[in-house]
Design a protein around this motif. Sequence first.
Motif: not given
Length: 317
Positions: A176-204
């Motif tokens: 989850a991008v949210a978790g990586l952001n909250r951990l200060g690890r946003a720079a490590a993200i390789q690719t953010r999938l659009s919600t059309d590609e991967m619809l998130p979990a309820v409450g994500q």
Amino acid sequence: MTLDTPMIRLGTRGSPLALAQATEVQRRLIAAHPDLSEDGAVRVVEIKTTGDRVTDRPLAEIGGKGLFTKEIEAALAAREIDVAVHSMKDVPTWLPDGLELAAYLPREDVRDAFFSPHADSVAALPEGARVGSASLRRQAQLLLVRPDLKVGLIRGNVETRLRKLAAGEVDATLLAVAGLNRLGRAAAIQTRLSTDEMLPAVGQGAVGLEIRSDDEDTYKYIRTLNDVATETRVSAERACLEVLEGSCRTPIAALAEIGERERFHLRVLLAEPDGSAAWRTEREGPLGDALPLARDAGAELRRSAGEAFFERLADLF
């Protein structure tokens, strides 16, 4: 601290992400309430959950996503803590009697992040690539577009999963991008999938604060942190989930959004775990109709899939 100084105990899992979320709640409470600024007035209490202890099996096999919350809720009911701090995607559809969700922090990025040393997207993965995930929601959506992929269990915190990926245990994983952001690890993200590609979990991406229903004093403190837009969106997603009687045994994805002129928009996906079939629906309307629209969407998908679908999934675990 003096006898007159209020004290609020925040119960949380002990993972780095959970502690980061609880610390954010602590910081926001102290900033909003000067009477909580004295050292020790807002305390973070770590609670070990079954979901943290058992990491070698899918959640569905050992009791569901409530395994990340039940010990914390037990401590809340026993008055050992005053607030349970949850990642909302881990919170079961139904809460124990006497407990309620009192507030939500502003929602983070709802998207999933893709990681692989072999490709920058799901589409570009090699034929038969191994994807590590503990989520039936992610598994089903991956297999819908790439039935050749081999999706297997990978659990643990962010660092554990990335370490297993680096060690070659899997060819790709999603977090989850949210978790990586909250951990200060946003720079490590390789690719953010659009919600059309991967619809998130309820409450994500949402952090919820649960209290005892009779605890009026804590409610007054916690409610000041509430983000109304997040509350509306997550409540609608959970209302849809309730109609579907959703659990971690059922691949369900949903995303509620608030657009211009306070228009409510909801997208929902229900799928077979192996990606062999999926049912989708959307709703749009006035924000004041968010909950009935969400329940109607859930009812439509339940009819579309048929009761046999839910009975079969229940029998699998």
